[in-house]
Design a protein around this motif. Structure first.
Motif, PDB file in Angstrom:
ATOM      1  N   VAL A  73     -13.948  27.953  21.836  1.00  0.00           N
ATOM      2  CA  VAL A  73     -14.353  26.711  22.479  1.00  0.00           C
ATOM      3  C   VAL A  73     -13.078  26.010  22.941  1.00  0.00           C
ATOM      4  O   VAL A  73     -12.137  25.852  22.158  1.00  0.00           O
ATOM      5  N   ALA A  83     -14.636  21.694  15.446  1.00  0.00           N
ATOM      6  CA  ALA A  83     -13.794  22.849  15.107  1.00  0.00           C
ATOM      7  C   ALA A  83     -14.267  23.508  13.818  1.00  0.00           C
ATOM      8  O   ALA A  83     -14.318  24.739  13.725  1.00  0.00           O
ATOM      9  N   ALA A 130     -17.531  25.371  14.507  1.00  0.00           N
ATOM     10  CA  ALA A 130     -17.247  26.570  15.294  1.00  0.00           C
ATOM     11  C   ALA A 130     -16.623  27.656  14.420  1.00  0.00           C
ATOM     12  O   ALA A 130     -16.997  28.823  14.509  1.00  0.00           O
ATOM     13  N   ARG A 183     -13.160  30.167  17.562  1.00  0.00           N
ATOM     14  CA  ARG A 183     -11.947  29.350  17.472  1.00  0.00           C
ATOM     15  C   ARG A 183     -12.063  28.179  18.441  1.00  0.00           C
ATOM     16  O   ARG A 183     -12.681  28.299  19.495  1.00  0.00           O
ATOM     17  N   THR A 184     -11.436  27.057  18.104  1.00  0.00           N
ATOM     18  CA  THR A 184     -11.460  25.870  18.960  1.00  0.00           C
ATOM     19  C   THR A 184     -10.039  25.499  19.347  1.00  0.00           C
ATOM     20  O   THR A 184      -9.146  25.467  18.508  1.00  0.00           O
ATOM     21  N   LEU A 230      -8.035  22.630  14.416  1.00  0.00           N
ATOM     22  CA  LEU A 230      -7.861  22.556  15.860  1.00  0.00           C
ATOM     23  C   LEU A 230      -6.469  23.027  16.248  1.00  0.00           C
ATOM     24  O   LEU A 230      -5.471  22.549  15.722  1.00  0.00           O
TER      25      LEU A 230
END
Length: 139
Positions: free
Chosen positions: A55, A77, A80, A86-87, A110
């Motif tokens: 993302v 995050a 996800a 992964r963000t 993040l």
């Protein structure tokens, strides 16, 4: 009744680029809109017919990040990551970074990138990896 409801936040588009979801935030993000975005991204990852690998959240159009939005980004995050994606947070302005540090927000989970292109590269997607649109003549 007019059918108009000011209470419902306008949705933020979540675009799919292959196995990457791309979200571009512009202007002030109200609390209801941020919560809806969190729900939308988590739902898109969980319900996608194909695996979502990452993302990218582009915040280059956001001038102010408060503690609530910082928490929502960290929760996106975390959600996800639990769903194996992964963000990457892209395009953070210096003033936003300073504000986040002053608020004591570390945004765990993040990864950051200077811009959306760098974020896609971090996730293994680069525009330079695309095949040329026109084959060379005489080849």
């Amino acid at each position: 009744m007019t059918g108009f409801s000011a209470a419902r936040p306008a949705p933020v588009p979540v675009l799919a680029l292959g196995d990457i979801l791309l979200v571009t935030l512009q202007g002030d993000l109200h609390d209801g809109t941020a919560e809806q975005l969190q729900h939308d991204i988590t739902h898109r990852i969980a319900s996608s017919p194909t695996r979502v690998g990452g993302v990218v959240i582009d915040i280059s159009g956001v001038e102010i990040v408060d503690s609530f939005l910082g928490r929502i980004l960290a929760e996106i995050a975390a959600n996800a990551r639990l769903l194996a994606a992964r963000t990457v947070l892209a395009g953070m302005r210096p003033a936003v970074a300073i504000t986040l540090v002053e608020l004591g927000l570390t945004l765990p989970g993040l990864v950051t990138a200077l811009n959306a292109e760098d974020a896609l590269a971090l996730l293994g997607r680069t525009s330079s990896a695309a095949p040329p649109s026109h084959p060379e003549e005489g080849a």
